[in-house]
Design an enzyme around this catalytic site. Sequence first.
Site, PDB file in Angstrom:
ATOM      1  N   GLU A  49       0.869  -1.180   0.000  1.00  0.00           N
ATOM      2  CA  GLU A  49       0.000   0.000   0.000  1.00  0.00           C
ATOM      3  C   GLU A  49       0.902   1.225   0.000  1.00  0.00           C
ATOM      4  O   GLU A  49       1.713   1.405   0.913  1.00  0.00           O
ATOM      5  CB  GLU A  49      -0.887   0.022   1.249  1.00  0.00           C
ATOM      6  CG  GLU A  49      -2.213  -0.666   1.086  1.00  0.00           C
ATOM      7  CD  GLU A  49      -3.095  -0.451   2.311  1.00  0.00           C
ATOM      8  OE1 GLU A  49      -3.019   0.629   2.931  1.00  0.00           O
ATOM      9  OE2 GLU A  49      -3.858  -1.366   2.643  1.00  0.00           O
ATOM     10  N   ASP A  60      -6.156   9.443   9.375  1.00  0.00           N
ATOM     11  CA  ASP A  60      -4.842   9.033   9.856  1.00  0.00           C
ATOM     12  C   ASP A  60      -4.471   9.695  11.167  1.00  0.00           C
ATOM     13  O   ASP A  60      -4.770  10.872  11.409  1.00  0.00           O
ATOM     14  CB  ASP A  60      -3.777   9.348   8.798  1.00  0.00           C
ATOM     15  CG  ASP A  60      -3.962   8.519   7.546  1.00  0.00           C
ATOM     16  OD1 ASP A  60      -4.070   7.289   7.690  1.00  0.00           O
ATOM     17  OD2 ASP A  60      -4.018   9.089   6.443  1.00  0.00           O
ATOM     18  N   TYR A 175     -11.245  -4.047   2.925  1.00  0.00           N
ATOM     19  CA  TYR A 175     -10.358  -3.609   4.000  1.00  0.00           C
ATOM     20  C   TYR A 175     -11.221  -3.341   5.217  1.00  0.00           C
ATOM     21  O   TYR A 175     -11.975  -2.375   5.245  1.00  0.00           O
ATOM     22  CB  TYR A 175      -9.625  -2.344   3.541  1.00  0.00           C
ATOM     23  CG  TYR A 175      -8.528  -1.823   4.446  1.00  0.00           C
ATOM     24  CD1 TYR A 175      -8.695  -1.689   5.826  1.00  0.00           C
ATOM     25  CD2 TYR A 175      -7.311  -1.412   3.907  1.00  0.00           C
ATOM     26  CE1 TYR A 175      -7.694  -1.185   6.637  1.00  0.00           C
ATOM     27  CE2 TYR A 175      -6.295  -0.901   4.711  1.00  0.00           C
ATOM     28  CZ  TYR A 175      -6.495  -0.799   6.073  1.00  0.00           C
ATOM     29  OH  TYR A 175      -5.500  -0.283   6.877  1.00  0.00           O
TER      30      TYR A 175
END
Length: 263
Positions: A49, A60, A175
């Site tokens: 990734e 994040d 995911y």
Amino acid sequence: MTRIDARFAALKAEGKKAFVAYIMAGDPDIETSLAVMKGMPAAGVDVIELGMPFTDPMADGPTIQLAGQRALDGGQTLQKTLDMVAEFRKTDDVTPIVMMGYYNPIYNRGSEKFVADALKAGVDGLIVVDLPPEEDAELCIPAKNAGLNFIRLATPTTDDKRLPKVLQNTSGFVYYVSVTGITGSQAAQAGDVGPEVARIKASTDLPVVVGFGISTPEAARTIAGVADGCVVGSAIVKLVGEGKSPAEVLARVAELAAGAHSA
């Protein structure tokens, strides 16, 4: 069949779980991040990734936020990230590469141009965390039609009503975000993750890999044990931020990969 599809099919045939590793492109510079990227397959990474640095990475935590800022401060751009993929492909035409990030840089470039350029560089899949299924016409469907996997995130708050929408145009793999919150914020727990992975797998034939909150070989083993694989990002990016050499980073990547592969 994309490289991602082929890799997961091969792993399934071998009875192995996937180890997916994340790095930020251009962190702290292109040379360092490219050296780490090129060494990942030999260290046991099944899917790479590659983060696209962006000024407002809302999903994040501080570790990856700082990595993106270091990359941007060093002059990293979307074009340079694509150039990294093209350089990697000169010596590796097998390892799947997923570009992960946010839609603004892609929108600025133009979705059609980005898809064409990504394919030309050798990208296999995209994770664009701020494009929900309601916006599939923006990028997801054009990418899929061109032969790129579009990988969607499912989370602990993705209930049974929402899940079919999330899975609708997803390809490559799903995911599963193991925790609520941002990357690197808390540890994933196999007891919590296992039932959720099973719930998702009841609705799709796609592999389900788990990310967020995995920072040790043991955690990689236990989480991969209840899924089709695991993703490690912040724990790797943290080493880059500490100034570790590519060799030191890759040694830790190999330990994490061994954990996942022993599941």
